[in-house]
Design an enzyme around this catalytic site. Sequence first.
Site, PDB file in Angstrom:
ATOM      1  N   TYR A  13      36.090  42.331  42.032  1.00 21.25           N
ATOM      2  CA  TYR A  13      35.357  41.060  42.106  1.00 21.25           C
ATOM      3  C   TYR A  13      34.718  40.880  43.487  1.00 21.25           C
ATOM      4  O   TYR A  13      33.553  40.505  43.631  1.00 21.25           O
ATOM      5  CB  TYR A  13      36.356  39.927  41.841  1.00 21.25           C
ATOM      6  CG  TYR A  13      35.795  38.663  41.242  1.00 21.25           C
ATOM      7  CD1 TYR A  13      34.428  38.391  41.239  1.00 21.25           C
ATOM      8  CD2 TYR A  13      36.656  37.722  40.658  1.00 21.25           C
ATOM      9  CE1 TYR A  13      33.941  37.213  40.674  1.00 21.25           C
ATOM     10  CE2 TYR A  13      36.175  36.561  40.099  1.00 21.25           C
ATOM     11  CZ  TYR A  13      34.823  36.301  40.109  1.00 21.25           C
ATOM     12  OH  TYR A  13      34.359  35.150  39.549  1.00 21.25           O
ATOM     13  N   ASN A  14      35.488  41.164  44.525  1.00 21.25           N
ATOM     14  CA  ASN A  14      35.018  41.054  45.904  1.00 21.25           C
ATOM     15  C   ASN A  14      33.687  41.778  46.132  1.00 21.25           C
ATOM     16  O   ASN A  14      32.805  41.287  46.822  1.00 21.25           O
ATOM     17  CB  ASN A  14      36.104  41.631  46.822  1.00 21.25           C
ATOM     18  CG  ASN A  14      35.654  41.819  48.254  1.00 21.25           C
ATOM     19  OD1 ASN A  14      35.580  40.872  49.020  1.00 21.25           O
ATOM     20  ND2 ASN A  14      35.324  43.045  48.618  1.00 21.25           N
ATOM     21  N   ASP A  71      41.861  50.113  34.635  1.00 19.06           N
ATOM     22  CA  ASP A  71      42.351  49.334  35.775  1.00 19.06           C
ATOM     23  C   ASP A  71      42.918  47.991  35.321  1.00 19.06           C
ATOM     24  O   ASP A  71      43.930  47.518  35.850  1.00 19.06           O
ATOM     25  CB  ASP A  71      41.211  49.087  36.776  1.00 19.06           C
ATOM     26  CG  ASP A  71      40.918  50.324  37.598  1.00 19.06           C
ATOM     27  OD1 ASP A  71      41.755  51.245  37.614  1.00 19.06           O
ATOM     28  OD2 ASP A  71      39.846  50.355  38.228  1.00 19.06           O
ATOM     29  N   ASP A 124      30.891  27.132  44.196  1.00 19.79           N
ATOM     30  CA  ASP A 124      31.550  27.598  42.973  1.00 19.79           C
ATOM     31  C   ASP A 124      32.994  28.010  43.214  1.00 19.79           C
ATOM     32  O   ASP A 124      33.850  27.796  42.361  1.00 19.79           O
ATOM     33  CB  ASP A 124      30.809  28.816  42.401  1.00 19.79           C
ATOM     34  CG  ASP A 124      29.532  28.417  41.674  1.00 19.79           C
ATOM     35  OD1 ASP A 124      29.209  27.208  41.671  1.00 19.79           O
ATOM     36  OD2 ASP A 124      28.867  29.311  41.124  1.00 19.79           O
ATOM     37  N   SER A 167      31.403  42.412  43.901  1.00 19.38           N
ATOM     38  CA  SER A 167      30.313  41.724  43.185  1.00 19.38           C
ATOM     39  C   SER A 167      29.793  40.515  43.959  1.00 19.38           C
ATOM     40  O   SER A 167      28.687  40.058  43.712  1.00 19.38           O
ATOM     41  CB  SER A 167      30.789  41.252  41.814  1.00 19.38           C
ATOM     42  OG  SER A 167      31.315  42.309  41.083  1.00 19.38           O
ATOM     43  N   ARG A 184      31.959  23.770  49.803  1.00 17.08           N
ATOM     44  CA  ARG A 184      31.494  23.149  48.564  1.00 17.08           C
ATOM     45  C   ARG A 184      30.661  24.187  47.822  1.00 17.08           C
ATOM     46  O   ARG A 184      29.741  24.774  48.385  1.00 17.08           O
ATOM     47  CB  ARG A 184      30.639  21.927  48.882  1.00 17.08           C
ATOM     48  CG  ARG A 184      30.167  21.233  47.620  1.00 17.08           C
ATOM     49  CD  ARG A 184      29.637  19.853  47.936  1.00 17.08           C
ATOM     50  NE  ARG A 184      29.310  19.173  46.698  1.00 17.08           N
ATOM     51  CZ  ARG A 184      29.288  17.869  46.552  1.00 17.08           C
ATOM     52  NH1 ARG A 184      29.571  17.088  47.568  1.00 17.08           N
ATOM     53  NH2 ARG A 184      28.981  17.318  45.384  1.00 17.08           N
TER      54      ARG A 184
HETATM   55  P1  NAP Z   1      37.235  43.074  32.962  1.00 18.45           P
HETATM   56  O1  NAP Z   1      36.351  41.906  33.059  1.00 18.45           O
HETATM   57  O2  NAP Z   1      37.408  43.748  31.656  1.00 18.45           O
HETATM   58  O3  NAP Z   1      36.795  44.221  33.991  1.00 18.45           O
HETATM   59  C1  NAP Z   1      36.186  44.134  35.163  1.00 18.45           C
HETATM   60  C2  NAP Z   1      35.855  45.552  35.659  1.00 18.45           C
HETATM   61  O4  NAP Z   1      36.466  45.726  36.919  1.00 18.45           O
HETATM   62  C3  NAP Z   1      36.366  46.686  34.769  1.00 18.45           C
HETATM   63  O5  NAP Z   1      35.389  47.702  34.758  1.00 18.45           O
HETATM   64  C4  NAP Z   1      37.624  47.141  35.488  1.00 18.45           C
HETATM   65  O6  NAP Z   1      37.955  48.482  35.229  1.00 18.45           O
HETATM   66  C5  NAP Z   1      37.170  46.968  36.910  1.00 18.45           C
HETATM   67  N1  NAP Z   1      38.205  46.871  37.937  1.00 18.45           N
HETATM   68  C6  NAP Z   1      39.419  46.269  37.907  1.00 18.45           C
HETATM   69  N2  NAP Z   1      40.045  46.402  39.086  1.00 18.45           N
HETATM   70  C7  NAP Z   1      39.209  47.122  39.876  1.00 18.45           C
HETATM   71  C8  NAP Z   1      39.285  47.591  41.209  1.00 18.45           C
HETATM   72  N3  NAP Z   1      40.343  47.346  41.998  1.00 18.45           N
HETATM   73  N4  NAP Z   1      38.224  48.293  41.702  1.00 18.45           N
HETATM   74  C9  NAP Z   1      37.147  48.552  40.953  1.00 18.45           C
HETATM   75  N5  NAP Z   1      37.013  48.138  39.690  1.00 18.45           N
HETATM   76  C10 NAP Z   1      38.042  47.422  39.154  1.00 18.45           C
HETATM   77  O7  NAP Z   1      38.678  42.648  33.499  1.00 18.45           O
HETATM   78  P2  NAP Z   1      39.913  43.568  33.784  1.00 18.45           P
HETATM   79  O8  NAP Z   1      39.673  44.967  33.332  1.00 18.45           O
HETATM   80  O9  NAP Z   1      41.107  42.877  33.278  1.00 18.45           O
HETATM   81  O10 NAP Z   1      39.960  43.575  35.394  1.00 18.45           O
HETATM   82  C11 NAP Z   1      40.277  42.420  36.085  1.00 18.45           C
HETATM   83  C12 NAP Z   1      39.456  42.363  37.320  1.00 18.45           C
HETATM   84  O11 NAP Z   1      38.096  42.134  36.999  1.00 18.45           O
HETATM   85  C13 NAP Z   1      39.797  41.209  38.240  1.00 18.45           C
HETATM   86  O12 NAP Z   1      40.919  41.482  39.035  1.00 18.45           O
HETATM   87  C14 NAP Z   1      38.514  41.080  39.043  1.00 18.45           C
HETATM   88  O13 NAP Z   1      38.557  41.890  40.202  1.00 18.45           O
HETATM   89  C15 NAP Z   1      37.453  41.651  38.146  1.00 18.45           C
HETATM   90  N6  NAP Z   1      36.448  40.634  37.853  1.00 18.45           N
HETATM   91  C16 NAP Z   1      35.193  40.852  38.324  1.00 18.45           C
HETATM   92  C17 NAP Z   1      34.211  39.904  38.152  1.00 18.45           C
HETATM   93  C18 NAP Z   1      32.857  40.202  38.691  1.00 18.45           C
HETATM   94  O14 NAP Z   1      32.671  41.290  39.263  1.00 18.45           O
HETATM   95  N7  NAP Z   1      31.912  39.289  38.586  1.00 18.45           N
HETATM   96  C19 NAP Z   1      34.483  38.719  37.472  1.00 18.45           C
HETATM   97  C20 NAP Z   1      35.776  38.522  37.007  1.00 18.45           C
HETATM   98  C21 NAP Z   1      36.767  39.484  37.213  1.00 18.45           C
HETATM   99  P3  NAP Z   1      38.573  48.954  33.801  1.00 18.45           P
HETATM  100  O15 NAP Z   1      37.415  49.034  32.876  1.00 18.45           O
HETATM  101  O16 NAP Z   1      39.157  50.303  34.105  1.00 18.45           O
HETATM  102  O17 NAP Z   1      39.608  47.963  33.363  1.00 18.45           O
END
Ligand code: NAP
Length: 266
Positions: free
Chosen positions: A165-166, A51, A152, A168, A150
Amino acid sequence: MQERRNVYFHHNHSSDLLTKAQPLFELAERYGFHQVKDHQDANIIVSLGGDGAFLQALRKTDFREDCLYAGVSTSGNLNMYCDFYINDTSKMIDAMTNENLEVRRYPTLEVKLNEESSFFCLNECSVRSSIIKTFVMDVFIDELHFETFRGDGMVIATPTGSTAYNKSVNGAIVDPLLPCMQVSEMASLNNNTYRTLGSSFILGSNRTLSLRMNQELNNYPIIGMDNEALSMKHIEEIEVTLSGKQIKTLKLKDNSFWEKVKRTFL
Ligand code: NAP
Ligand code: MN
């Protein structure tokens, strides 16, 4: 699909990936697709990876509305934007030879900084404090001053981003058939001075969410556009709307949004 046969493959160019993808490149040529080196010449953009790679593919190719995007997973999992395993050639042949493929459209966000530069997001825009102290912003829905936040930060997610992210931060999962954006808090401070809604809220497609930073109190925030971070000083206002752009992907037999949610989380 006869006249739409220019394919651009987006990937990380690692030798491991190129080895894995070689049979796919050959398959595409065999079925009359033409691999282009410049994404501007493409009608179909295929992302190889997960993704995260799909989000990068969109950003690097400028969120094209006149292209069909497809995600091919190079790991053992199909996540939310990947509908094919790299080894599952029969499913890809099915898609390549099917003249009646339907298209699925995903809403995206448009994020404007200081009423100037504008960015698109498929998952979400996140706004976070870049230091350990809380930061303060005024939250407006259209012209209404809604709350002073106010804490994070905040996550503003699309429906397809609602599983990322949403989720989580305890946001709800939203059907992409509903064009809307969901606003969720990250660790808000709530006391007799600061009060926020405390729950996520969902805004309709014609709303504008504005976050206005308090220039005296704040250090500058980190702004996340999907998986790219922007750290800018002197951000006064972040304006988020549902953009007019929709991303097109393939509608296959087994890839409805809720099937994906089930296979990923349940
Ligand atoms: P990453 O930190 O390597 O991966 C975050 C995880 O989210 C990976 O398992 C990724 O899948 C998965 N993911 C991405 N888009 C998704 C979606 N629409 N629905 C369900 N899972 C999804 O970063 P990345 O792979 O570049 O992905 C970026 C995304 O990470 C951001 O857009 C944000 O949504 C998310 N994120 C989450 C948090 C949190 O949950 N605390 C914090 C920062 C960012 P893949 O392994 O297939 O790439
Ligand atoms: Mn990833």
